[in-house]
Scaffold this motif. Structure first.
Motif, mmCIF file in Angstrom:
data_model
loop_
_atom_site.group_PDB
_atom_site.id
_atom_site.type_symbol
_atom_site.label_atom_id
_atom_site.label_comp_id
_atom_site.label_asym_id
_atom_site.label_seq_id
_atom_site.Cartn_x
_atom_site.Cartn_y
_atom_site.Cartn_z
ATOM 1 N N ASP A 200 42.499 30.878 11.210
ATOM 2 C CA ASP A 200 42.013 30.021 12.281
ATOM 3 C C ASP A 200 41.383 30.898 13.357
ATOM 4 O O ASP A 200 42.014 31.815 13.876
ATOM 5 C CB ASP A 200 43.163 29.216 12.887
ATOM 6 N N GLY A 201 40.133 30.623 13.690
ATOM 7 C CA GLY A 201 39.450 31.414 14.706
ATOM 8 C C GLY A 201 38.869 32.709 14.191
ATOM 9 O O GLY A 201 38.285 33.474 14.955
ATOM 10 N N GLY A 202 39.018 33.002 12.895
ATOM 11 C CA GLY A 202 38.458 34.225 12.328
ATOM 12 C C GLY A 202 36.963 34.113 12.131
ATOM 13 O O GLY A 202 36.417 33.021 11.961
ATOM 14 N N THR A 203 36.274 35.256 12.142
ATOM 15 C CA THR A 203 34.821 35.254 11.946
ATOM 16 C C THR A 203 34.439 35.522 10.496
ATOM 17 O O THR A 203 33.306 35.245 10.094
ATOM 18 C CB THR A 203 34.151 36.328 12.821
ATOM 19 N N GLY A 204 35.345 36.075 9.710
ATOM 20 C CA GLY A 204 35.014 36.401 8.332
ATOM 21 C C GLY A 204 34.115 37.609 8.200
ATOM 22 O O GLY A 204 33.448 37.780 7.175
ATOM 23 N N LEU A 205 34.096 38.471 9.237
ATOM 24 C CA LEU A 205 33.246 39.662 9.187
ATOM 25 C C LEU A 205 34.046 40.959 9.181
ATOM 26 O O LEU A 205 33.484 42.029 8.957
ATOM 27 C CB LEU A 205 32.280 39.669 10.378
#
Length: 249
Positions: A200-205
């Protein structure tokens, strides 16, 4: 390749164009939120004063939301640019164990209920690398391991020398071992894809940036995991003087 290179340049340019108005929006919102009370409409002492106070509170809440979301988008843009830009910094001989020790000191601050254990090989060969970038990789993998660990669980960080099978070439391997829920095969095939995230709230980068940094050092990141049995993230980098087919960019 040319089309992908052009697409990457366009995406980086787009990120810059997004960042500029974000800065203006954030600055304007912060100014609104910090205006002196004397400049705000005076609250009447009549029956509407309570209603006006509620409106002011709502305005402050909305301004806070604007600033928070602008900060979130700015983090995404910053991380995207970190992924898209080729690194042109300096690579120097260094001891990976020194970088790991500094990273563990910072990770301890985020490991409220997670025990961090380390087993660092004393005879580890040096690597030719950028200490700041490796520190970024180790912090990211360490934080992921802490977040994945069970309540009052453990994160183990190991270093060792690794030989290429059938060759004299040597590598330095850094392993991050958690005791969490593990990673499914479907997730493993996607975790290095930009913007893929299960947080939750992660950017995936975070992991794609780590992978890019390690590849720029001529290395790889390996992942092994079974659902319910934790996960192991291994950073493998050529030892100094080792020949490699990949070069830093």
């Amino acid at each position: 390749r040319d089309r992908l290179a052009a697409l990457g340049q366009m995406a980086a340019g787009l990120a810059h164009e997004i960042r500029n108005p974000l800065g203006a929006i954030k600055g304007a919102a912060q100014l609104l939120n910090t205006r002196p009370q004397a400049l705000l409409p005076a609250a009447s002492e009549g029956p509407n004063s309570e209603e006006e106070n509620e409106e002011e509170n709502e305005e402050e809440e909305y301004v806070g939301i604007i600033v928070e979301e602008v900060n979130r988008l700015d983090r995404v843009v910053s991380q995207f640019l970190g992924y898209a830009r080729p690194y042109r910094g300096e690579y120097l001989p260094l001891d990976v164990n020194d970088v790991i020790r500094k990273s563990i000191q910072l990770l301890q601050q985020h490991a409220a209920e997670t025990e961090i254990l380390s087993a660092l090989a004393p005879d580890l060969p040096q690597v030719r690398a950028n200490a700041e970038q490796l520190h970024q990789v180790f912090l990211n993998l360490g934080l992921n391991g802490i977040q994945a660990s069970k309540a009052r669980g453990q994160l183990r960080i190991e270093t060792q020398t690794r030989q290429a099978e059938g060759h004299t070439q040597s590598f330095v391997e850094i392993r991050f071992i958690d005791d969490g829920a593990g990673i499914t095969p479907e997730m493993r095939s996607n975790i290095f894809i930009p913007f893929f995230t299960t947080k939750d709230g992660g950017t995936g980068l975070g992991l794609p940036i780590c992978q890019r940094i390690v590849e720029n050092h001529g290395g790889i990141i390996e992942v092994s995991s079974e659902p319910g049995q934790g996960a192991v993230f291994s950073v493998v980098i050529p030892a100094q003087g080792a020949k490699t087919t990949q070069t830093a960019t």
